[in-house]
Design an enzyme around this catalytic site. Sequence first.
Site, PDB file in Angstrom:
ATOM      1  N   HIS A 198       0.792  -1.241   0.000  1.00  0.00           N
ATOM      2  CA  HIS A 198       0.000   0.000   0.000  1.00  0.00           C
ATOM      3  C   HIS A 198       0.825   1.292   0.000  1.00  0.00           C
ATOM      4  O   HIS A 198       0.322   2.339   0.410  1.00  0.00           O
ATOM      5  CB  HIS A 198      -0.926   0.024   1.215  1.00  0.00           C
ATOM      6  CG  HIS A 198      -2.067  -0.956   1.166  1.00  0.00           C
ATOM      7  ND1 HIS A 198      -1.998  -2.147   0.501  1.00  0.00           N
ATOM      8  CD2 HIS A 198      -3.303  -0.911   1.729  1.00  0.00           C
ATOM      9  CE1 HIS A 198      -3.138  -2.801   0.652  1.00  0.00           C
ATOM     10  NE2 HIS A 198      -3.958  -2.073   1.381  1.00  0.00           N
TER      11      HIS A 198
ATOM     12  N   GLY B  39      -1.432  -2.530  -5.566  1.00  0.00           N
ATOM     13  CA  GLY B  39      -2.470  -3.501  -5.236  1.00  0.00           C
ATOM     14  C   GLY B  39      -3.750  -2.864  -4.746  1.00  0.00           C
ATOM     15  O   GLY B  39      -4.822  -3.446  -4.861  1.00  0.00           O
ATOM     16  N   HIS B  40      -3.662  -1.675  -4.164  1.00  0.00           N
ATOM     17  CA  HIS B  40      -4.860  -0.952  -3.726  1.00  0.00           C
ATOM     18  C   HIS B  40      -4.922   0.364  -4.475  1.00  0.00           C
ATOM     19  O   HIS B  40      -4.207   1.307  -4.181  1.00  0.00           O
ATOM     20  CB  HIS B  40      -4.826  -0.701  -2.212  1.00  0.00           C
ATOM     21  CG  HIS B  40      -6.161  -0.302  -1.642  1.00  0.00           C
ATOM     22  ND1 HIS B  40      -6.975   0.654  -2.223  1.00  0.00           N
ATOM     23  CD2 HIS B  40      -6.832  -0.732  -0.540  1.00  0.00           C
ATOM     24  CE1 HIS B  40      -8.078   0.789  -1.505  1.00  0.00           C
ATOM     25  NE2 HIS B  40      -8.020  -0.036  -0.490  1.00  0.00           N
TER      26      HIS B  40
ATOM     27  N   GLU C 284     -13.467  -8.729   1.201  1.00  0.00           N
ATOM     28  CA  GLU C 284     -14.274  -7.493   1.160  1.00  0.00           C
ATOM     29  C   GLU C 284     -14.735  -7.222  -0.261  1.00  0.00           C
ATOM     30  O   GLU C 284     -14.658  -6.105  -0.767  1.00  0.00           O
ATOM     31  CB  GLU C 284     -13.451  -6.312   1.704  1.00  0.00           C
ATOM     32  CG  GLU C 284     -12.926  -6.544   3.113  1.00  0.00           C
ATOM     33  CD  GLU C 284     -12.097  -5.392   3.656  1.00  0.00           C
ATOM     34  OE1 GLU C 284     -12.157  -5.140   4.863  1.00  0.00           O
ATOM     35  OE2 GLU C 284     -11.391  -4.743   2.852  1.00  0.00           O
TER      36      GLU C 284
ATOM     37  N   CYS D  52     -10.142   2.680   8.183  1.00  0.00           N
ATOM     38  CA  CYS D  52     -10.306   3.384   6.912  1.00  0.00           C
ATOM     39  C   CYS D  52     -11.643   4.106   6.823  1.00  0.00           C
ATOM     40  O   CYS D  52     -11.742   5.188   6.232  1.00  0.00           O
ATOM     41  CB  CYS D  52     -10.146   2.415   5.739  1.00  0.00           C
ATOM     42  SG  CYS D  52     -11.207   0.962   5.846  1.00  0.00           S
ATOM     43  N   CYS D  53     -12.707   3.523   7.403  1.00  0.00           N
ATOM     44  CA  CYS D  53     -14.046   4.076   7.214  1.00  0.00           C
ATOM     45  C   CYS D  53     -14.291   5.388   7.959  1.00  0.00           C
ATOM     46  O   CYS D  53     -14.876   6.315   7.379  1.00  0.00           O
ATOM     47  CB  CYS D  53     -15.096   3.040   7.599  1.00  0.00           C
ATOM     48  SG  CYS D  53     -15.114   1.575   6.535  1.00  0.00           S
TER      49      CYS D  53
END
Length: 637
Positions: free
Chosen positions: A143, A195-196, A314, A398-399
Amino acid sequence: MARQLTNPSTQIRRYNRLRPVSARSVQIQDAFWSPRIAINRSVTLPSQFQQCEETGRVDNFRRASGKKEIPFEGIFFNDSDVYKLLEAMAFALGQHPDDEALIRMADVLITEIADAQDANGYLNTYFSVNRVGERWTNLKDMHELYCAGHLIQAAAAHFDATESTRLLDVAKRLADHICETFGPVSEGKREGACGHEEIELALAALYKATGNDRYLNQVEYFLGARGQEVSALYTTPPTRDFDRRYFQDQVPFRDLTEVVGHSVRQMYLDSGAADLYAETGDASLLAALEAQWRNMTERRMYVTGGLGARWEGEAFGADWELPSDRAYAETCAAIGGVMWNWRMLQIAGDAKYADQMELQLYNAMLAGLSLDGASYFYQNPLSNDGSHRRQPWFGCACCPPNIARLLASLSGYFYSVDDSNGVWAHLYAAGSAELPLQGGGSIALKQETIYPWDGDIRFTVENTPHAGATLHLRIPEWAQGATVQVNGEAPRSVEAGAYAAVDHPWTTGDTVRLTLPMPVRALTADPRIADAYGKTALARGPLVYCLEQIDHDGVDVRDIVLSDDAIGIDFQKELLGGVTVLRAAGNVLDRSAWAAGAYLDRAPGGSPGQAIAVTAVPYYAWANREAGSMTVWVRKG
């Protein structure tokens, strides 16, 4: 070739039909969104800043700069939470530039971030001290580019809000380092993509802020690397096809016709690709985006707008794989959906994208935040036994800052303008707006409504433009029978699922009344959605509803069977911050025939069960009272 710095909110992308207006040009002053935005600024942002301090996220930057000799704390991508929080603060500062608490918190974060940056521009606290040799060695999992992207987005937002280049300079040095590091081997660079996904839309934002073509070219490179052997996202040999689907890497992007893999990554990838299309007009990008959008909305999206059916990865599931109690429907994915639909709306000016954006805002996203602004959902199931409750923070957080940055920037989603002196109203809430026109000058509008509880919306022209202007009003797909009325004249019918164009030689004091019928809708799912078969979901206006046990005398609401009687509405001022509830009749499923075991060799027979008065509340508000069962899909009699 670099051009002079420009304010990102004032530029139109070349292949967009519409141009966003600055969030600072719109003031929301209603009873629905305005309190939430205020709570976000006064409660959510300070509490998240405290969480980032207490969990070591900010100390990781002090460690990287040598101010503290401590171990790295938390997950390797924890930098991104700080960047998203800072982006949220930047949006809030745009609306409230004199907020001393916000200024102080943002200054702390910017100082620690800037001090942690290496001389060559590299910045990632996980790799800053004792993992220097591991930098850029595992793009698939670690990341680094994802974190860099969130820093760049925060910097673009901060520059837009404050015109300070302090954080933007940090972001440019990091972006330049990335551009110098990644690219074709023939140019002496490293091949690969992250990857993200996130760096793609971030570099597009930096290009918009600076006009430096190298950042847009880098977006094209990263997007083009996906689905290729140079992407660095595959294993050698591949262990299973899911590995590459998880990263949206199984085919080149332009050949991708479905939404797959990790749902947040897919949304960020599509947002970046939409930004690239808006600057280049590459028709193959738009074709892929449209195909993916259709697949998502027609087959792989929950009735709430939630995205991601599988806890494993997810991830999106197969077509019509949308379980209710095991729905992942990550809050971040809904936010990503809002971001993507917003970009598609600017490209096409098509109401279907605004409809989806609104659905996700009011339901899949908003459910992720408690009414007091202090706790969060990561996953958003559509059925639960009462065990799923919001949390004040997460190890993988993250949210929470994602919600904060969306709420802080929300006013920027209400209007757009075009190159023909058109003003486009996408969302409805009481407030005011000063909207620039291409032909010069601006038009000031006041909007009065109690939306989403009622579909009566009134616009008043508070100052007139120097040139004529056309007002384009979104008519949601659910608003069959909508009408528009100018200055009290006879109303005219307008088409649902489209924008109604209102042409008029405007003068100060002119009014436009938009009436959107809001009947209760009983939605029926495709029979291939197993958990919804034989059931109905209730909706009214932009809101999807659910049943909660607290309103039904201890009955497990998953056992309730709705009758075919009419459904009434009732506004409850003191309930859940003030909500319109739905009232219906039903029965409680009689399970006594199964008392001796799970299966019968005959039809159960018997009565329809105890009669019960049914109350449905907006889905976004569930789990704000005592724990109990909840369901969106309700059995039908």
